[in-house]
Motif scaffolding. Structure first.
Motif: not given
Length: 625
Positions: A548-550, A577-581, A599-614
Motif C-alpha cells: 500500500l502506498p504511504t 508512515y501512514v498507509i491508511e486513514e 493499526y494503532v489508536p488514532t488518538s495516540y498519533v499526530e497525523v501529517y497527510l501528504d495531499k498528493n498521496a492522499k
C-alpha cells in the motif's frame, strides 16, 4: 361604373382613399417582413437545437449511436435540420417574391398617384381660372349697362331742359351713345367668355376629370389585384415546402419504425459480455473443527515465514464476490479481514492509560491471512487487477487490452485490426497514386521530376511495413483470445457434463472468480477438484504484489503496546508512515518499514497527510465504488 362619372365631385375623398390603399400595401409588406424574420429565427433555433443534441466526435456519445433507438434519434435530429432548412426557404422566397417586389411596386404606385392627382389639380385650377374670367366679364358688362342707363337718363334730362345750351345737350347725347356702345361691347365679351367657360366646363367634367379619375381607378384596382396576388404567393410559398416537410416527417416516422428492441438488447450483450462464467456455489466452512491460530507480536513481519496457508480466504469467502462487496473495502476484502473494531466508550482501559482499547482478537490472525495471501498465487490477481484498474482510470491501459474481459478484449482487438487494415489500404492507395504519377513523369519529363516522388514512396513503403507488423501483432493476440474463448466454452461443456454425472462433487469443485471494481477480471481454478480442466486464466504472467502506498507521516504521542492481532507497538515520539486513514473506527494503519505495519489508536498519533498521496489513495478508493 366609373369614378369619373360617379365621383366627379369627390376629388379630395379619392385622394384620401388612394393614400389609405398605399398604407394598407405597406402594412402588408411589413407583416411579410416580420414573418420572414420569425421564420429565420425559428430555423436558426431548430438548427441550434439539432446541433446541441448531435453526438460529439470521438466521444462516448458517438459509440452509443450503434443502438437502433439512438440512430433513430440521430435521424430525427438530421431531419429536423432539413426541416429548419425549409423554413429558411420560406423566408427567402417571401423576401424575394413578396417583400422585394411589393416594395418596388409601392414606389412606382406613389409616383403614378402623384402624377394623376397633379393632373387633376391642374385641370381644377384651369376651370377655376375660367370661372373667374367669366365673373369678371359679367361684372364689367353689368357696370357698363348701368353706366349707359345713367348716361341716357342724363341726356334726356338735358334735352328737356330749355335753359341748357344746345352744345351741352349734344355733349350729353354723345356721352350716352358712348356708354351704350361700351355696354354692347361688354355684352359681346361677356357672351363670348360665357360660351368659352361653358365649353371648358363641359370638357372638364365630361372629359378631363373622368379621364384622370379613370386612371386613378385603374391604378387603385391594380393595387388591389397586386395585394391579392401577393397574398396568394404568401400561401403558395408555404405550400411549396409542405411536400418536403412531409417527407422529413415521413423520414422521422420511418426512423421510429426502424427501432428494433431485440437488436438493441443483443448489442447490450455484445457490448458488456465478459465471457466469464457465473460464480459457483459457496463452500460450506466447518467451524466446529479447531483451527490453528498464530498471534503476531507486532504486525505482519513474520507472515511470510508461515509456509502453510489455508485454501480459502477467511470469514465468509468474500474474495469470491467482488461485484457485491461494499464500497471502500477493497484492501480488507483482499486480505479476507475487516478493519479493527472501534474502541469502547471507556477512556482508561487496563492495558494503556488514557487511551482507546486495543482491537479485539479476530477469528484468524492477520499474519495468517497475509501468509495465506502471499503463498496463494491465484489470490494475487486481485492486487494485479486493482493495479490495472487504477492504471485504466489514469488512461494508461495496456496495448493488448489485457485489462479487459475476454469477450471485450476480443472486440477491441478486432476493432484495432480493422482500423490498421484501413490505414494500410489508405497508404497503399497513396502509393499507387504516386506510382502512376511517377510513370507519367517518366513518360513526360516536362510535367515533372520523377525522382521527386521517390522519397515519399519510400516513406509510404516503410509505413505500410510498420502497419503490417502491427496487424500481425494484434492478430496474434486476437487468435490467442479466440483460442482461449473456445477452450473456455469446451471447459464449460465438460464441467456441465461432469456436474450432471457427479452431483455430490459440485460443492468441492466450484470455481471462484474475482473481478476488480473497474471492470478488470481474473479467474481462479479450484485446485481441490479432482477433475482437471484446461487452464483458461485470462491474465498474463504473475505480477509481484505492491504494498500500500504511504499517504503521510505521523508522530507517536504516547507509547502503545500492540499485544493483539493486527496492531503494532510504537514508542512515544517515534515517526512512522501512514498507509491508511482512520475511517471512523478509531484506528489508523501505519508502517515502520517494509515488514512492519499494523493499526494503532488514532488518538495516540499526530497525523501529517501528504495531499498528493492522499489524492492517489482516494482515487484508489473511488475505483471500488
Amino acid at each position: 361604373m366609373s369614378w369619373g362619372t360617379e365621383l366627379w365631385d369627390q376629388f379630395d375623398n379619392l385622394e384620401k382613399h388612394t393614400q389609405w390603399g398605399i398604407d394598407v400595401l405597406e402594412k402588408f409588406i411589413k407583416f411579410v417582413k416580420e414573418r420572414t424574420e420569425i421564420e429565420l429565427s425559428y430555423a436558426k433555433q431548430l438548427r441550434n437545437l439539432s446541433k446541441k443534441y448531435q453526438p460529439k466526435k470521438n466521444s462516448k456519445e458517438e459509440e452509443e449511436y450503434r443502438y437502433t433507438s439512438a440512430r433513430a434519434f440521430l435521424a430525427t435530429l438530421n431531419e429536423m435540420n432539413d426541416y429548419a432548412g425549409q423554413h429558411e426557404v420560406i423566408s427567402e422566397n417571401m423576401t424575394s417574391l413578396i417583400t422585394g417586389e411589393l416594395t418596388r411596386y409601392v414606389q412606382e404606385l406613389k409616383q403614378e398617384r402623384k402624377s394623376h392627382f397633379h393632373d387633376g389639380r391642374k385641370a381644377q385650377q384651369h376651370i377655376e381660372t375660367c370661372w373667374k374670367q367669366l365673373e369678371a366679364s359679367k361684372r364689367r358688362f353689368e357696370r357698363d349697362c348701368k353706366e349707359a342707363d345713367r348716361a341716357q337718363q342724363y341726356f334726356e334730362k338735358m334735352d328737356a331742359d330749355i335753359n341748357v345750351t344746345k352744345a351741352d345737350v349734344e355733349k350729353a347725347r354723345q356721352q350716352a351713345q358712348l356708354r351704350h356702345q361700351m355696354a354692347e361691347d361688354s355684352k359681346a365679351e361677356y357672351s363670348s367668355t360665357l360660351q368659352k367657360f361653358n365649353s371648358e366646363q363641359h370638357d372638364h367634367y365630361y372629359t378631363h376629370i373622368p379621364h384622370i379619375f379613370q386612371k386613378i381607378q385603374e391604378m387603385e384596382e391594380r393595387r388591389i389585384v397586386r395585394i391579392g396576388e401577393s397574398m396568394k404567393t404568401f400561401a403558395e410559398v408555404d405550400r411549396q415546402v409542405i411536400p418536403i416537410i412531409g417527407k422529413c416527417l415521413d423520414e422521422i416516422t420511418k426512423a421510429a419504425e426502424s427501432i428494433d428492441h431485440k437488436n438493441d438488447s443483443q448489442l447490450v450483450i455484445e457490448a458488456f459480455k465478459s465471457g466469464f462464467e457465473p460464480p459457483g456455489d459457496v463452500d460450506f466452512e466447518d467451524f466446529t473443527q479447531p483451527m490453528k491460530r498464530t498471534v503476531s507480536e507486532s504486525s505482519l513481519s513474520n507472515s511470510r515465514a508461515d509456509g502453510k496457508s489455508e485454501p480459502k480466504f477467511g470469514g465468509k469467502s468474500k474474495g469470491k464476490l467482488w461485484p457485491f462487496i461494499k464500497k471502500n473495502k477493497i484492501i480488507e476484502t483482499l486480505l479476507g479481514t475487516k478493519p479493527p473494531p472501534p474502541p469502547p466508550a471507556s477512556a482508561s482501559p487496563s492495558a494503556v492509560p488514557n487511551g482507546p482499547q486495543s482491537p479485539k482478537q479476530q477469528k484468524e490472525p492477520l499474519s495468517h491471512r497475509f501468509n495465506e495471501f502471499m503463498t496463494s498465487k491465484p489470490k494475487i490477481h486481485c492486487f494485479r487487477s486493482l493495479k490495472r484498474g487504477l492504471s485504466l482510470k489514469l488512461g494508461a491501459g495496456p496495448e493488448d487490452f489485457s485489462n479487459l474481459p475476454p469477450e471485450q478484449r476480443r472486440k477491441k482487438l478486432q476493432q484495432k485490426v480493422d482500423e490498421l487494415n484501413r490505414d494500410i489500404q489508405k497508404e497503399m492507395d497513396q502509393r499507387d497514386a504516386l506510382t502512376k504519377m511517377k510513370d507519367v513523369y517518366i513518360k513526360n519529363p516536362q510535367m515533372g521530376d520523377a525522382a521527386s516522388v521517390d522519397h515519399r514512396l519510400a516513406e509510404l513503403g516503410q509505413n505500410i511495413e510498420k502497419l503490417r507488423l502491427e496487424v500481425q501483432k494484434f492478430e496474434a493476440w486476437l487468435a490467442e483470445v479466440e483460442g482461449r474463448l473456445s477452450m473456455r466454452s469446451e471447459a464449460r461443456r465438460q464441467s456441465g457434463l461432469y456436474e450432471a454425472q457427479n452431483p455430490s462433487a459440485v460443492n468441492s469443485c466450484a470455481q471462484d472468480r474475482e473481478s476488480s471494481p473497474d471492470g478488470s477480471y481474473t479467474e481462479e481454478q479450484s485446485q481441490e477438484t479432482e477433475m482437471k480442466v484446461p487452464a483458461t486464466d485470462f491474465d498474463d504472467e504473475f505480477d509481484d504484489e505492491e504494498p500500500l502506498p504511504t499517504i503521510g507521516t505521523c508522530k507517536a504521542l504516547y507509547t502503545f503496546e500492540g499485544q493483539n492481532e493486527g496492531t503494532i507497538s510504537v514508542a512515544e515520539g517515534e515517526m512512522l508512515y501512514v498507509i491508511e486513514e482512520d475511517k471512523g473506527d478509531g484506528w489508523t494503519r501505519i508502517r515502520r518499514n517494509e515488514d512492519e505495519e499494523g493499526y494503532v489508536p488514532t488518538s495516540y498519533v499526530e497525523v501529517y497527510l501528504d495531499k498528493n498521496a492522499k489524492d492517489v489513495y482516494k482515487s484508489l478508493e473511488k475505483i471500488s465504488e
